[in-house]
Design a protein around this motif. Sequence first.
Motif, mmCIF file in Angstrom:
data_model
loop_
_atom_site.group_PDB
_atom_site.id
_atom_site.type_symbol
_atom_site.label_atom_id
_atom_site.label_comp_id
_atom_site.label_asym_id
_atom_site.label_seq_id
_atom_site.Cartn_x
_atom_site.Cartn_y
_atom_site.Cartn_z
ATOM 1 N N ALA A 18 0.813 -1.223 0.000
ATOM 2 C CA ALA A 18 0.000 0.000 0.000
ATOM 3 C C ALA A 18 0.842 1.267 0.000
ATOM 4 N N MET A 19 2.101 1.166 0.403
ATOM 5 C CA MET A 19 2.922 2.358 0.612
ATOM 6 C C MET A 19 3.280 3.173 -0.634
ATOM 7 N N PRO A 20 3.634 2.547 -1.757
ATOM 8 C CA PRO A 20 4.066 3.357 -2.909
ATOM 9 C C PRO A 20 3.030 4.408 -3.310
ATOM 10 N N VAL A 21 3.528 5.592 -3.646
ATOM 11 C CA VAL A 21 2.633 6.686 -4.049
ATOM 12 C C VAL A 21 2.125 6.419 -5.456
ATOM 13 N N GLY A 22 0.821 6.322 -5.594
ATOM 14 C CA GLY A 22 0.175 6.078 -6.876
ATOM 15 C C GLY A 22 -1.136 6.812 -6.944
ATOM 16 N N PRO A 23 -1.972 6.485 -7.915
ATOM 17 C CA PRO A 23 -3.243 7.196 -8.077
ATOM 18 C C PRO A 23 -4.157 7.108 -6.862
ATOM 19 N N VAL A 24 -4.183 5.972 -6.181
ATOM 20 C CA VAL A 24 -5.060 5.844 -5.015
ATOM 21 C C VAL A 24 -4.570 6.729 -3.883
ATOM 22 N N ALA A 25 -3.258 6.812 -3.699
ATOM 23 C CA ALA A 25 -2.704 7.684 -2.666
ATOM 24 C C ALA A 25 -3.047 9.142 -2.955
ATOM 25 N N LEU A 84 -9.417 6.175 -14.130
ATOM 26 C CA LEU A 84 -8.541 7.244 -13.651
ATOM 27 C C LEU A 84 -8.744 8.531 -14.448
ATOM 28 N N CYS A 85 -8.849 8.411 -15.757
ATOM 29 C CA CYS A 85 -9.057 9.601 -16.591
ATOM 30 C C CYS A 85 -10.384 10.280 -16.267
ATOM 31 N N LEU A 86 -11.409 9.491 -16.020
ATOM 32 C CA LEU A 86 -12.723 10.049 -15.693
ATOM 33 C C LEU A 86 -12.690 10.775 -14.356
ATOM 34 N N LEU A 87 -12.121 10.131 -13.347
ATOM 35 C CA LEU A 87 -12.050 10.754 -12.021
ATOM 36 C C LEU A 87 -11.159 11.996 -12.042
ATOM 37 N N GLY A 88 -10.019 11.891 -12.730
ATOM 38 C CA GLY A 88 -9.094 13.011 -12.781
ATOM 39 C C GLY A 88 -9.647 14.205 -13.533
ATOM 40 N N THR A 89 -10.319 13.940 -14.647
ATOM 41 C CA THR A 89 -10.896 15.034 -15.442
ATOM 42 C C THR A 89 -11.948 15.800 -14.650
ATOM 43 N N ARG A 90 -12.749 15.073 -13.904
ATOM 44 C CA ARG A 90 -13.786 15.736 -13.112
ATOM 45 C C ARG A 90 -13.172 16.659 -12.067
ATOM 46 N N ARG A 187 -7.578 20.754 -8.518
ATOM 47 C CA ARG A 187 -7.287 20.750 -9.952
ATOM 48 C C ARG A 187 -5.954 20.074 -10.264
ATOM 49 N N ALA A 188 -4.941 20.345 -9.429
ATOM 50 C CA ALA A 188 -3.624 19.764 -9.661
ATOM 51 C C ALA A 188 -3.643 18.241 -9.485
ATOM 52 N N THR A 189 -4.316 17.778 -8.438
ATOM 53 C CA THR A 189 -4.396 16.327 -8.231
ATOM 54 C C THR A 189 -5.217 15.669 -9.333
ATOM 55 N N GLY A 190 -6.209 16.401 -9.841
ATOM 56 C CA GLY A 190 -6.995 15.879 -10.958
ATOM 57 C C GLY A 190 -6.114 15.640 -12.179
ATOM 58 N N VAL A 191 -5.266 16.614 -12.468
ATOM 59 C CA VAL A 191 -4.343 16.484 -13.600
ATOM 60 C C VAL A 191 -3.399 15.310 -13.376
ATOM 61 N N LEU A 192 -2.897 15.166 -12.139
ATOM 62 C CA LEU A 192 -1.971 14.082 -11.831
ATOM 63 C C LEU A 192 -2.635 12.715 -12.006
ATOM 64 N N ILE A 193 -3.892 12.608 -11.583
ATOM 65 C CA ILE A 193 -4.620 11.350 -11.733
ATOM 66 C C ILE A 193 -4.841 11.029 -13.214
ATOM 67 N N VAL A 194 -5.132 12.076 -14.003
ATOM 68 C CA VAL A 194 -5.283 11.880 -15.458
ATOM 69 C C VAL A 194 -3.983 11.371 -16.055
ATOM 70 N N VAL A 195 -2.858 11.904 -15.590
ATOM 71 C CA VAL A 195 -1.551 11.464 -16.083
ATOM 72 C C VAL A 195 -1.358 9.971 -15.808
ATOM 73 N N PHE A 196 -1.711 9.537 -14.589
ATOM 74 C CA PHE A 196 -1.628 8.115 -14.263
ATOM 75 C C PHE A 196 -2.491 7.300 -15.234
ATOM 76 N N GLY A 197 -3.699 7.794 -15.495
ATOM 77 C CA GLY A 197 -4.609 7.089 -16.390
ATOM 78 C C GLY A 197 -4.088 7.024 -17.810
ATOM 79 N N VAL A 198 -3.557 8.138 -18.296
ATOM 80 C CA VAL A 198 -3.027 8.186 -19.658
ATOM 81 C C VAL A 198 -1.831 7.245 -19.811
#
Length: 227
Positions: A18-25, A84-90, A187-198
Motif C-alpha cells: 500500500a505504501m508506494p505513491v500512486g493514483p489511489v494515494a 482514472l481519466c474520468l475521475l481526474g478530469t472531473r 485541480r492539480a491532483t486531478g491532472v496528476l490522476i489523469v496522467v496516471f490514467g493516460v
Amino acid sequence: MEFWIYFVKGIIAGFIIAMPVGPVAVMCIHRTLVQGALYGYVSGIGAAAGDTIFGAIAAFGLGFLADDLMAHNEIVRLVGGAILCLLGTRSAFTRRLPDPATGDRRSYVGDAASAFFVTVTNPITLVSFAAVLAGLNIHGVTDHLRWGVSLTSGVFTGALAWWLVLTTVTRGFRRMMTDARLLWITRATGVLIVVFGVLLLFSLVSIDADTFGEHLQGTRPASETPR
C-alpha cells in the motif's frame, strides 16, 4: 503458532504494497484535504479491500485467477486507465469545492468503490504482491483454510494501517489550507490522476491489435482453435 505467523506476514505484505505513491494515494490525500478526513478514511478502506483481493488469491491458492487476470491485463489496463481519466478530469475542471456538510452515504460508498476499482484494475499491484509474498516465504499457507484466512486478514490489516496513517498525517495539514489553495490542489491532483490514467492507457499502444481484440471478445486465435 502458524496462524499468527501468517497473520504478521500478511500485515507486512499489506503495508508494503500500500505504501508506494500512486493514483489511489493521490485520491486519498486529495479527498482528505478537500472533503474531510472521513472521506480519506473511507477511500483507504476501499483501497485496502482491493489489496485484500490479491492477498486472498495467494492465500487460498487461486493461482488460476491470477493467471487469468494477467492473461487479460490489456482489458484490466483499459478499464483502470479509463476510470482514472474520468475521475481526474472531473477534479481537474472543478469550479468549486464540494461541501462536506452535504455528504451522504452514497458519496462515501462511491469514494470507497472508486478506490477499490482503481486498486484491483492496476496489474502492477498483483505483480508487486507476488514479489513481496515470495520474499516473505508463505509456502504452505494453502495447506489449511485457517492459515489462508489469517494471511488474508493480515493483508487487510496492514494495508488499512497504511491508509489510516496517510490520512491522519494529511489531516494535520488541512487546517493550513485556504479554500483557494484547496481548489488549486483539487485541480492539480486531478491532472496528476489523469496522467496516471493516460500512462496506463498508453501502455496499450505496444499491444498487437488482433491480440487485444481476441482478449476483449474472449476468443482464441484461429490457429489455437481445437479441431
